[in-house]
Design an enzyme around this catalytic site. Sequence first.
Site, mmCIF file in Angstrom:
data_model
loop_
_atom_site.group_PDB
_atom_site.id
_atom_site.type_symbol
_atom_site.label_atom_id
_atom_site.label_comp_id
_atom_site.label_asym_id
_atom_site.label_seq_id
_atom_site.Cartn_x
_atom_site.Cartn_y
_atom_site.Cartn_z
ATOM 1 N N ASP A 1 0.834 -1.197 0.000
ATOM 2 C CA ASP A 1 0.000 0.000 0.000
ATOM 3 C C ASP A 1 0.873 1.253 0.000
ATOM 4 O OD1 ASP A 1 -2.313 1.453 0.025
ATOM 5 O OD2 ASP A 1 -2.812 1.061 2.126
ATOM 6 N N ASN B 1 -10.261 -3.567 -6.927
ATOM 7 C CA ASN B 1 -9.498 -2.512 -7.600
ATOM 8 C C ASN B 1 -10.034 -2.152 -8.979
ATOM 9 O OD1 ASN B 1 -6.244 -3.483 -6.236
ATOM 10 N ND2 ASN B 1 -7.727 -1.989 -5.484
#
Length: 241
Positions: A17, A65
């Site tokens: 991340d 995503n």
Amino acid sequence: MGLFESNLPKHIAVIMDGNGRWATSRGKSRSEGHREGAQAIDRLMDASLELGLKNISLYAFSTENWKRPVTEIRSIFSLLIEFIETRLDTIHKRGIRILHSGSRKKLTRGVLDKIDFAVDKTQKNKNLTVNFCLNYGSRDELLRAAQELFLERKRSKVALEKPLKEKEFEKFLYTSILPPVDLLIRTAGEQRLSNFLLWQSAYAELYFTDTLWPEFDKNSLVDSLKWYETRTRKFGGLTNG
């Protein structure tokens, strides 16, 4: 470093991340952040080989995503293809095995061909296994595994009501050939699992660091391993004494 092979986690999962935040903080595009994140994968593989780690799972692209902007999604998959094309020979020579965990649905033929080629070419390598979790979601994986188990029992004429054992179920997971996750690392300060390897991480130690993924390096990995050494793993039981 105080790291001993017997204490190393057998399987590390990483939620990579912070690519976007890294880019934004430097006035760069998110695509440039993802490109820098690919460099961090290189560093992680190098460090893992040096430290004697054996299995790494990387959360490269989740089933959620797809909600991101189309331009960013295209950039991610373009980088993936470039990563395989430019690094595969080196990866293979270093004895790294590539695996893919995730749904093949929605992935283009071009992406699938590159992934399949990398998986096939490196399948006999034993120094390090790197499992790219691409178009992966743990809930999706568990539903798919349950469906495949149901169909397998039906084909084999096994009573559907027969008690189910964990080992039987785990055969249908993407990660069936990998050990359970011992250490899960998430970068960029967030403290959640984000639908990543939920079954496999049942007893994993969770390590959260503020380091953004593009800045993650060997020292960052060593810090996580030193922290892991301090943990007392109970697996639901009690410690001695």
